[in-house]
Design an enzyme around this catalytic site. Structure first.
Site, PDB file in Angstrom:
ATOM      1  N   ARG A  15       0.802  -1.214   0.000  1.00  0.00           N
ATOM      2  CA  ARG A  15       0.000   0.000   0.000  1.00  0.00           C
ATOM      3  C   ARG A  15       0.839   1.270   0.000  1.00  0.00           C
ATOM      4  NH1 ARG A  15      -4.133  -1.390   4.773  1.00  0.00           N
ATOM      5  NH2 ARG A  15      -2.535  -2.955   5.244  1.00  0.00           N
ATOM      6  N   ARG A 437      47.071  43.810 -10.421  1.00  0.00           N
ATOM      7  CA  ARG A 437      46.089  44.066 -11.467  1.00  0.00           C
ATOM      8  C   ARG A 437      46.777  44.191 -12.831  1.00  0.00           C
ATOM      9  NH1 ARG A 437      43.682  49.397  -8.530  1.00  0.00           N
ATOM     10  NH2 ARG A 437      42.773  48.427  -6.665  1.00  0.00           N
TER      11      ARG A 437
END
Length: 453
Positions: A15, A437
């Site tokens: 079930r 950078r």
């Protein structure tokens, strides 16, 4: 007397409409049968698990646990199931029969049940129901003594009106099982070997049949479908929520908190809606947990605050720490007192020093930060070279500008200042500005691209 436990877990659970064995469906994040085994471990070391449908899946769940696996190849009733374990059971002591799909039975109830057993008595766990349909009825004589259990399909009209029913849980002297199980018959409408037939056999031989009842009906409720599973889940969660409130926590809505493990709280904690606790979680005093938070194996110190939509696992937060909203702390983090982790920050195996801040949009993994350092938005620690993880060490009083990339292994010394946009591949010295950078270039006479006709 010593107690041996037999847990019946061989049923298919059709079930449930699932390929997973019923006893492995989770309640509060743990398989149904695991709840039962964990409860049994509180008073017994000899535990047999009778398996059948989905046996290999059940074996896998319990393979590292001190549980004896017993295979029931054919499901021919509860008596037949217990008989499969008979050769493994001692001939002295008490045998307690439990069910892998009845997860909320309490150890206190079972202690009362087993305490009633002697060499000349057995004990049943019964409940009184307003609607006893579907349950085996307890038959008593005029003196109130139990005489037998009759299954629903075998009852007559008078017996159907009996409200006291069998939970299926019973405790018997071990000798009784060894003597009587081989004598069980299957002369009933189902053609099965009922364990409950032991009661009539006991009465016939002058064995006293005692009964006790649980404090709460839910202890005896089994799971046969997903509706029943959800109902037990809600009951369990409400009980856990009430425990937290009685321990000093304020829950904004007790029906919207899920506990899937062990949670301890200090006084005056506040827990908002839709919080999920998994594994073990410890909250100190005055801890605040915002809505939609997931905590898994976490220790949180006094006065700390976890903001909404944050996920934290396998980490420790010190006193006064603030995390979130929308933060993710993967395993292995230790945040010292007053550290702050902001929105859309991810940490993994990071140690953050007292008062240090990573306020937003950053990833910090395999890193150590000292005291009162600040990590700017968009900072990324490149800790993985494709094969190995590497450590980034960041000292105290460090300032890291936004959009910086720290390529591990690398060290930033105390008081260093890292300019925004830096790609750091070498040690940044103490008390100095380090930049990494590309040179900015402006292209003259540049024309914006245009779409072709």
């Amino acid at each position: 007397m010593d107690v041996s436990v037999v847990v019946l877990a061989a049923g298919k659970g059709s079930r449930m409409k699932s390929s997973m064995p019923k006893v492995l469906h989770p309640l509060a994040g743990k398989p149904l049968a695991q709840h039962v085994v964990d409860t049994a471990r509180q008073f017994a070391t000899d535990i047999s698990l009778v398996i059948g449908h989905g046996a290999e899946q059940v074996r896998a769940q319990f393979k590292d646990q001190p549980v004896r696996m017993v295979l029931q190849e054919e499901q021919l009733g509860t008596g037949h199931a217990v008989a499969q374990a008979l050769s493994e059971l001692p001939t002295a002591g008490v045998v307690l029969v439990l069910y892998g799909d009845v997860p909320l039975i309490r150890a206190e109830t079972l202690a009362r049940l087993t305490a009633q057993v002697s060499d000349r008595s057995m004990s049943l766990l019964t409940v009184n129901l307003d609607d006893p349909s579907g349950y085996g009825r307890i038959l008593r004589n005029g003196d109130g003594l139990v005489q037998a259990i009759v299954e629903e399909k075998d009852t007559n009209e008078a017996q159907k009106a009996i409200r006291e029913v069998n939970s299926g849980i019973l405790a018997v002297p071990a000798w009784m099982l060894h003597d009587w199980l081989p004598r069980l018959g299957n002369d009933n409408s189902q053609g099965e070997y009922y364990l409950t037939d032991l009661i009539a056999m006991a009465v016939a031989e002058g064995i006293m049949v005692e009964t006790t009842q649980p404090a709460m009906l839910e202890e005896t409720l089994g799971v046969n479908n997903r509706i029943q599973l959800a109902q037990l889940e809600r009951y369990y969660q409400r009980m856990q929520a009430e425990h937290l409130m009685l321990s000093g926590a304020t829950l904004r809505d007790p029906d919207r908190v899920d506990i899937r493990g062990e949670v301890t709280v200090g006084s005056d904690c506040e827990i908002d809606i839709n919080v999920v606790f998994e594994g073990w979680v410890e909250l100190g005093r005055n801890v605040s947990i915002g809505p939609n938070v997931v905590l898994r194996n976490v220790r949180i110190g006094e006065g700390a605050r976890v903001e909404s939509h944050t996920v934290i696992e396998d980490s420790e937060l010190g006193a006064g720490v603030i995390v979130g909203p929308f933060a993710r702390l993967r395993p292995g983090n230790h945040l010292s007192e007053r550290a702050k982790i902001g929105n859309f920050v991810e940490l993994k195996k990071a140690r953050i020093g007292p008062g240090s801040k990573i306020n937003h949009l950053s990833y910090i993994g395999d890193a150590e930060l000292g005291e009162a350092s600040n990590v700017g938005a968009g900072t990324i620690v490149c800790n993985y070279d494709g094969v190995n993880k590497h450590l980034t060490q960041i000292g105290s009083g460090v300032f890291i500008g936004s959009n910086s990339t720290l390529v591990a292994p690398v060290t930033i010394e105390d008081g260093a200042f890292i300019g925004a946009g830096t790609v750091l591949t070498k040690t940044a010295p103490a008390e100095k500005l380090t930049l990494g950078r590309s040179r900015q270039v402006t292209i003259e006479n540049w024309k914006r691209p245009e779409k072709a006709d």
